[in-house]
Design a protein around this motif. Sequence first.
Motif, PDB file in Angstrom:
ATOM      1  N   THR A   4       0.836  -1.198   0.000  1.00  0.00           N
ATOM      2  CA  THR A   4       0.000   0.000   0.000  1.00  0.00           C
ATOM      3  C   THR A   4       0.864   1.238   0.000  1.00  0.00           C
ATOM      4  N   LYS A   5       0.302   2.339  -0.485  1.00  0.00           N
ATOM      5  CA  LYS A   5       0.993   3.622  -0.492  1.00  0.00           C
ATOM      6  C   LYS A   5       0.639   4.377   0.781  1.00  0.00           C
ATOM      7  N   LYS A   6       1.569   5.193   1.222  1.00  0.00           N
ATOM      8  CA  LYS A   6       1.277   6.081   2.335  1.00  0.00           C
ATOM      9  C   LYS A   6       0.308   7.149   1.853  1.00  0.00           C
ATOM     10  N   PRO A   7      -0.661   7.501   2.641  1.00  0.00           N
ATOM     11  CA  PRO A   7      -1.566   8.579   2.232  1.00  0.00           C
ATOM     12  C   PRO A   7      -0.840   9.920   2.264  1.00  0.00           C
ATOM     13  N   GLY A   8      -1.256  10.836   1.444  1.00  0.00           N
ATOM     14  CA  GLY A   8      -0.696  12.179   1.506  1.00  0.00           C
ATOM     15  C   GLY A   8       0.037  12.619   0.261  1.00  0.00           C
ATOM     16  N   GLY A   9       0.157  11.794  -0.733  1.00  0.00           N
ATOM     17  CA  GLY A   9       0.793  12.221  -1.980  1.00  0.00           C
ATOM     18  C   GLY A   9       2.308  12.226  -1.902  1.00  0.00           C
ATOM     19  N   ALA A  10       2.922  13.137  -2.650  1.00  0.00           N
ATOM     20  CA  ALA A  10       4.375  13.207  -2.774  1.00  0.00           C
ATOM     21  C   ALA A  10       5.007  13.705  -1.484  1.00  0.00           C
ATOM     22  N   PRO A  11       6.206  13.179  -1.136  1.00  0.00           N
ATOM     23  CA  PRO A  11       6.893  13.662   0.056  1.00  0.00           C
ATOM     24  C   PRO A  11       7.404  15.084  -0.157  1.00  0.00           C
ATOM     25  N   PRO A  12       7.619  15.832   0.914  1.00  0.00           N
ATOM     26  CA  PRO A  12       8.138  17.195   0.775  1.00  0.00           C
ATOM     27  C   PRO A  12       9.555  17.195   0.192  1.00  0.00           C
ATOM     28  N   ALA A  13       9.915  18.294  -0.429  1.00  0.00           N
ATOM     29  CA  ALA A  13      11.224  18.412  -1.088  1.00  0.00           C
ATOM     30  C   ALA A  13      12.370  18.185  -0.120  1.00  0.00           C
TER      31      ALA A  13
END
Length: 85
Positions: A4-13
Amino acid sequence: MGITKKPGGAPPAAALAKFIEAAPDGAKPAKSPDDDSVQITLRLSREQLERLTQVAKRQGIPRASYIKRSVFIQLEADEQTKSSS
Protein backbone atom coordinates in the motif's frame (compact mmCIF):
# COMPACT_ATOMS: atom_id res chain seq x y z
CA MET A 1 -0.67 -8.83 2.34
CA GLY A 2 -0.75 -6.22 -0.40
CA ILE A 3 1.61 -3.31 -0.87
CA THR A 4 0.00 0.00 0.00
CA LYS A 5 0.99 3.62 -0.49
CA LYS A 6 1.28 6.08 2.33
CA PRO A 7 -1.57 8.58 2.23
CA GLY A 8 -0.70 12.18 1.51
CA GLY A 9 0.79 12.22 -1.98
CA ALA A 10 4.37 13.21 -2.77
CA PRO A 11 6.89 13.66 0.06
CA PRO A 12 8.14 17.20 0.77
CA ALA A 13 11.22 18.41 -1.09
CA ALA A 14 13.33 18.49 2.08
CA ALA A 15 12.61 14.82 2.74
CA LEU A 16 13.58 13.93 -0.84
CA ALA A 17 16.83 15.91 -0.59
CA LYS A 18 17.70 14.18 2.70
CA PHE A 19 16.98 10.77 1.18
CA ILE A 20 19.20 11.48 -1.86
CA GLU A 21 22.07 12.84 0.25
CA ALA A 22 22.02 9.67 2.36
CA ALA A 23 22.87 7.56 -0.71
CA PRO A 24 26.56 6.63 -1.11
CA ASP A 25 26.94 8.88 -4.14
CA GLY A 26 24.13 11.31 -3.29
CA ALA A 27 26.27 14.18 -2.04
CA LYS A 28 28.51 14.15 -5.11
CA PRO A 29 27.34 16.11 -8.13
CA ALA A 30 27.20 14.22 -11.41
CA LYS A 31 30.52 14.53 -13.20
CA SER A 32 30.64 15.89 -16.70
CA PRO A 33 33.91 15.85 -18.63
CA ASP A 34 33.16 19.25 -20.11
CA ASP A 35 30.46 21.84 -19.45
CA ASP A 36 29.84 22.10 -23.19
CA SER A 37 29.54 18.36 -23.75
CA VAL A 38 26.30 16.73 -24.84
CA GLN A 39 25.27 13.12 -24.35
CA ILE A 40 23.85 11.28 -27.37
CA THR A 41 22.37 7.85 -27.97
CA LEU A 42 23.45 5.51 -30.76
CA ARG A 43 21.45 2.52 -31.91
CA LEU A 44 23.74 -0.28 -33.09
CA SER A 45 23.25 -3.96 -33.74
CA ARG A 46 24.62 -6.33 -31.11
CA GLU A 47 27.21 -7.51 -33.64
CA GLN A 48 28.43 -3.96 -34.27
CA LEU A 49 28.62 -3.25 -30.55
CA GLU A 50 30.57 -6.44 -29.93
CA ARG A 51 33.02 -5.55 -32.73
CA LEU A 52 33.52 -2.08 -31.22
CA THR A 53 34.03 -3.56 -27.77
CA GLN A 54 36.61 -6.08 -28.97
CA VAL A 55 38.66 -3.52 -30.90
CA ALA A 56 38.58 -1.07 -27.97
CA LYS A 57 39.74 -3.85 -25.62
CA ARG A 58 42.60 -4.77 -27.96
CA GLN A 59 43.67 -1.12 -27.98
CA GLY A 60 43.33 -0.88 -24.19
CA ILE A 61 40.84 1.99 -24.20
CA PRO A 62 37.22 2.33 -23.14
CA ARG A 63 34.61 1.65 -25.81
CA ALA A 64 33.26 5.21 -25.57
CA SER A 65 36.75 6.60 -26.20
CA TYR A 66 37.15 4.37 -29.23
CA ILE A 67 33.81 5.56 -30.64
CA LYS A 68 34.62 9.24 -30.02
CA ARG A 69 38.06 8.90 -31.61
CA SER A 70 36.62 7.09 -34.63
CA VAL A 71 33.97 9.74 -35.15
CA PHE A 72 36.50 12.58 -35.07
CA ILE A 73 38.98 10.78 -37.34
CA GLN A 74 36.18 10.34 -39.89
CA LEU A 75 35.03 13.94 -39.40
CA GLU A 76 38.53 15.29 -40.07
CA ALA A 77 38.85 13.14 -43.18
CA ASP A 78 35.47 14.32 -44.46
CA GLU A 79 36.33 17.96 -43.80
CA GLN A 80 39.67 17.61 -45.62
CA THR A 81 37.93 16.02 -48.59
CA LYS A 82 35.48 18.92 -48.70
CA SER A 83 38.19 21.58 -48.50
CA SER A 84 40.25 19.99 -51.29
CA SER A 85 37.28 19.90 -53.67
